[in-house]
Scaffold this motif. Structure first.
Motif, PDB file in Angstrom:
ATOM      1  N   ALA A  60       0.836  -1.203   0.000  1.00  0.00           N
ATOM      2  CA  ALA A  60       0.000   0.000   0.000  1.00  0.00           C
ATOM      3  C   ALA A  60       0.874   1.258   0.000  1.00  0.00           C
ATOM      4  N   LEU A  61       1.995   1.207   0.710  1.00  0.00           N
ATOM      5  CA  LEU A  61       2.912   2.347   0.708  1.00  0.00           C
ATOM      6  C   LEU A  61       3.498   2.577  -0.675  1.00  0.00           C
ATOM      7  N   VAL A  62       3.825   1.517  -1.382  1.00  0.00           N
ATOM      8  CA  VAL A  62       4.333   1.643  -2.753  1.00  0.00           C
ATOM      9  C   VAL A  62       3.257   2.251  -3.656  1.00  0.00           C
ATOM     10  N   ALA A  63       2.014   1.823  -3.477  1.00  0.00           N
ATOM     11  CA  ALA A  63       0.922   2.388  -4.288  1.00  0.00           C
ATOM     12  C   ALA A  63       0.732   3.875  -3.993  1.00  0.00           C
TER      13      ALA A  63
ATOM     14  N   LEU B 285       1.629   9.570  -5.565  1.00  0.00           N
ATOM     15  CA  LEU B 285       2.189  10.877  -5.245  1.00  0.00           C
ATOM     16  C   LEU B 285       3.159  11.375  -6.312  1.00  0.00           C
ATOM     17  N   PHE B 286       3.879  10.446  -6.940  1.00  0.00           N
ATOM     18  CA  PHE B 286       4.906  10.841  -7.898  1.00  0.00           C
ATOM     19  C   PHE B 286       4.533  10.543  -9.347  1.00  0.00           C
ATOM     20  N   CYS B 287       3.257  10.293  -9.617  1.00  0.00           N
ATOM     21  CA  CYS B 287       2.849  10.076 -10.999  1.00  0.00           C
ATOM     22  C   CYS B 287       2.855  11.415 -11.747  1.00  0.00           C
ATOM     23  N   PRO B 288       3.169  11.394 -13.032  1.00  0.00           N
ATOM     24  CA  PRO B 288       3.278  12.653 -13.796  1.00  0.00           C
ATOM     25  C   PRO B 288       2.041  13.551 -13.760  1.00  0.00           C
ATOM     26  N   PRO B 289       0.800  13.032 -13.830  1.00  0.00           N
ATOM     27  CA  PRO B 289      -0.337  13.959 -13.755  1.00  0.00           C
ATOM     28  C   PRO B 289      -0.397  14.741 -12.440  1.00  0.00           C
ATOM     29  N   MET B 290      -0.056  14.095 -11.336  1.00  0.00           N
ATOM     30  CA  MET B 290      -0.071  14.787 -10.045  1.00  0.00           C
ATOM     31  C   MET B 290       1.020  15.852  -9.994  1.00  0.00           C
TER      32      MET B 290
ATOM     33  N   LEU C 209       6.296  23.124  -6.671  1.00  0.00           N
ATOM     34  CA  LEU C 209       6.831  21.821  -7.047  1.00  0.00           C
ATOM     35  C   LEU C 209       7.945  21.339  -6.122  1.00  0.00           C
ATOM     36  N   PRO C 210       8.960  22.135  -5.806  1.00  0.00           N
ATOM     37  CA  PRO C 210       9.987  21.639  -4.876  1.00  0.00           C
ATOM     38  C   PRO C 210       9.433  21.341  -3.489  1.00  0.00           C
TER      39      PRO C 210
ATOM     40  N   TRP D 185       8.264  13.145  -0.515  1.00  0.00           N
ATOM     41  CA  TRP D 185       9.363  12.198  -0.296  1.00  0.00           C
ATOM     42  C   TRP D 185       9.584  11.967   1.198  1.00  0.00           C
ATOM     43  N   ALA D 186       9.501  13.016   1.996  1.00  0.00           N
ATOM     44  CA  ALA D 186       9.661  12.879   3.444  1.00  0.00           C
ATOM     45  C   ALA D 186       8.539  12.034   4.039  1.00  0.00           C
ATOM     46  N   ILE D 187       7.327  12.195   3.540  1.00  0.00           N
ATOM     47  CA  ILE D 187       6.199  11.389   4.027  1.00  0.00           C
ATOM     48  C   ILE D 187       6.402   9.919   3.693  1.00  0.00           C
ATOM     49  N   VAL D 188       6.847   9.636   2.471  1.00  0.00           N
ATOM     50  CA  VAL D 188       7.071   8.240   2.070  1.00  0.00           C
ATOM     51  C   VAL D 188       8.177   7.615   2.923  1.00  0.00           C
ATOM     52  N   ILE D 189       9.269   8.339   3.143  1.00  0.00           N
ATOM     53  CA  ILE D 189      10.363   7.817   3.958  1.00  0.00           C
ATOM     54  C   ILE D 189       9.916   7.621   5.403  1.00  0.00           C
ATOM     55  N   GLY D 190       9.174   8.581   5.937  1.00  0.00           N
ATOM     56  CA  GLY D 190       8.679   8.458   7.304  1.00  0.00           C
ATOM     57  C   GLY D 190       7.731   7.285   7.485  1.00  0.00           C
ATOM     58  N   LEU D 191       6.827   7.095   6.534  1.00  0.00           N
ATOM     59  CA  LEU D 191       5.909   5.954   6.625  1.00  0.00           C
ATOM     60  C   LEU D 191       6.644   4.631   6.486  1.00  0.00           C
ATOM     61  N   ALA D 192       7.635   4.579   5.611  1.00  0.00           N
ATOM     62  CA  ALA D 192       8.413   3.348   5.458  1.00  0.00           C
ATOM     63  C   ALA D 192       9.174   3.030   6.739  1.00  0.00           C
TER      64      ALA D 192
END
Length: 69
Positions: free
Chosen positions: A16-19, A24-29, A44-45, A52-59
């Motif tokens: 689910a985290l990968v999804a 979050l990082f798909c081109p349309p978003m 954008l930055p 990226w910080a949210i993904v790392i924190g959740l992982a």
């Protein structure tokens, strides 16, 4: 040895985290965020670093959540 249920639940949560990361990082978003009106700093930055910080924190939380038990 860990029971089968805990390992499969951890695997499901990581999938689910990968999804979430893919969404979050798909081109349309990224295009939507890039076209937001910028006042002083572009969005954008800010979006990329915070996502990226949210993904790392959740992982990190998912990997260490069951380590104490």
């Amino acid at each position: 040895m860990k029971p089968f249920g805990l390992k499969s639940r951890k695997t499901e949560r990581l999938m689910a985290l990968v999804a979430i990361a893919l969404l979050l990082f798909c081109p349309p978003m990224i295009i939507v965020v890039d076209r937001l009106p910028a006042f002083s700093v572009g969005w954008l930055p800010v979006y990329l670093f915070s996502a990226w910080a949210i993904v790392i924190g959740l992982a990190a939380w998912l990997m260490e959540h069951r380590a104490g038990r």
